[in-house]
Design a protein around this motif. Sequence first.
Motif, PDB file in Angstrom:
ATOM      1  N   TYR A  99       0.863  -1.186   0.000  1.00 14.42           N
ATOM      2  CA  TYR A  99       0.000   0.000   0.000  1.00 14.42           C
ATOM      3  C   TYR A  99       0.894   1.229   0.000  1.00 14.42           C
ATOM      4  O   TYR A  99       1.888   1.266   0.717  1.00 14.42           O
ATOM      5  CB  TYR A  99      -0.876   0.038   1.253  1.00 14.42           C
ATOM      6  CG  TYR A  99      -1.900  -1.060   1.294  1.00 14.42           C
ATOM      7  CD1 TYR A  99      -3.173  -0.867   0.764  1.00 14.42           C
ATOM      8  CD2 TYR A  99      -1.598  -2.298   1.850  1.00 14.42           C
ATOM      9  CE1 TYR A  99      -4.123  -1.890   0.793  1.00 14.42           C
ATOM     10  CE2 TYR A  99      -2.535  -3.321   1.881  1.00 14.42           C
ATOM     11  CZ  TYR A  99      -3.792  -3.104   1.353  1.00 14.42           C
ATOM     12  OH  TYR A  99      -4.720  -4.119   1.385  1.00 14.42           O
ATOM     13  N   LYS A 140      -4.914   9.125  -0.916  1.00 18.77           N
ATOM     14  CA  LYS A 140      -5.459   7.864  -1.438  1.00 18.77           C
ATOM     15  C   LYS A 140      -4.486   6.725  -1.189  1.00 18.77           C
ATOM     16  O   LYS A 140      -3.299   6.948  -0.997  1.00 18.77           O
ATOM     17  CB  LYS A 140      -5.684   7.991  -2.946  1.00 18.77           C
ATOM     18  CG  LYS A 140      -6.853   8.870  -3.285  1.00 18.77           C
ATOM     19  CD  LYS A 140      -7.245   8.676  -4.723  1.00 18.77           C
ATOM     20  CE  LYS A 140      -8.510   9.459  -5.021  1.00 18.77           C
ATOM     21  NZ  LYS A 140      -8.537   9.976  -6.369  1.00 18.77           N
ATOM     22  N   LYS A 145       0.552   5.494   0.313  1.00 15.13           N
ATOM     23  CA  LYS A 145      -0.320   6.661   0.482  1.00 15.13           C
ATOM     24  C   LYS A 145       0.098   7.719  -0.524  1.00 15.13           C
ATOM     25  O   LYS A 145       1.280   8.075  -0.592  1.00 15.13           O
ATOM     26  CB  LYS A 145      -0.149   7.245   1.895  1.00 15.13           C
ATOM     27  CG  LYS A 145      -1.129   6.736   2.906  1.00 15.13           C
ATOM     28  CD  LYS A 145      -1.078   7.594   4.176  1.00 15.13           C
ATOM     29  CE  LYS A 145      -1.910   6.956   5.257  1.00 15.13           C
ATOM     30  NZ  LYS A 145      -1.769   7.639   6.549  1.00 15.13           N
TER      31      LYS A 145
END
Length: 203
Positions: free
Chosen positions: A176, A182, A178
Motif C-alpha cells: 500500500y 489515497k 499513500k
Amino acid sequence: MVEEQLIPRAIKEPLVLNAFRKVPREKFVPFERRDNSYDDFPLPIGEEQTISQPYIVALMTETLGLKGREKVLEIGTGSGYQTAIIAEIVEEIYTVERIISLAQRAKKTLKELGYTNIKIKIGDGTEGWKEFSPYDAIIVTAAAPKLPQSLIKQLNESGRLIIPLGNLYSQELILYEKKKGKLMIRNFGGCRFVPLRGEHGWK
Ligand code: SAM
C-alpha cells in the motif's frame, strides 16, 4: 545467498543487496540449524514461529523503496533478522513482537551485533506503535486476514506498507502506498507466513 538466490530473482536495489552481504544470518538461526542459515527456505526459531526465507525478506524490503533517511515500523520481530537488514539501510527502526522469549532473544542478538538504531517493544503489533508514529514505511512479517487500519493511520503521507494478506494457509504480498490521501495498491504475489495474532489480526 546474494549471488545465487537474490540477484537471479531480480532483487536489484544495491542498498538491499549490501545489507544482505553485511548481516550474518547464522546469528539469527537456532544453533542446531546453523548449517542451513543461507539456504533458500524459512527455518523454525521456536514458539512455532519462523525466520523468513531470504528472498521474501529481500523482496519485502525492496518494495518499501528505502533510501536511508526513513523511520520504519516492523510488526513481527521474530529472530530480528529482517530488523537488522532494515537497520543497515535506514536511520531508525521500531519493531514489535508479541512473544516475550523471541523479543528478548532478538534484542540480545541485535545488541551483540552492535545495532544502536533499533527499538523493540513486546506487545500486540496490530495496534502499531503510536508513540513514535508516523512512519515512512511499515512492514508486517506475519499473515493478516485484512489490513489493520491502525497501521495505515500511523503511516506518513507518501509512506509505504507491505503486508501478507489472505487466509491462514496462503497469502499475497500487498504493498500500500499513500498518495495525496489515497491508497495505491500493488500485489507482489503469493507467499506463506505464520499468522498475525491480535486485536486487528487473527483472534
Ligand atoms: N521478521 C522475522 C525474522 O526475520 O525472523 C520473521 C517473523 S515471523 C515470520 C512472524 C512473527 O510475527 C512471529 O515472531 C510472531 O510471534 C510475530 N507476531 C504475530 N502476531 C503478532 C502481533 N500481533 N504483534 C507482534 N508480533 C506478532
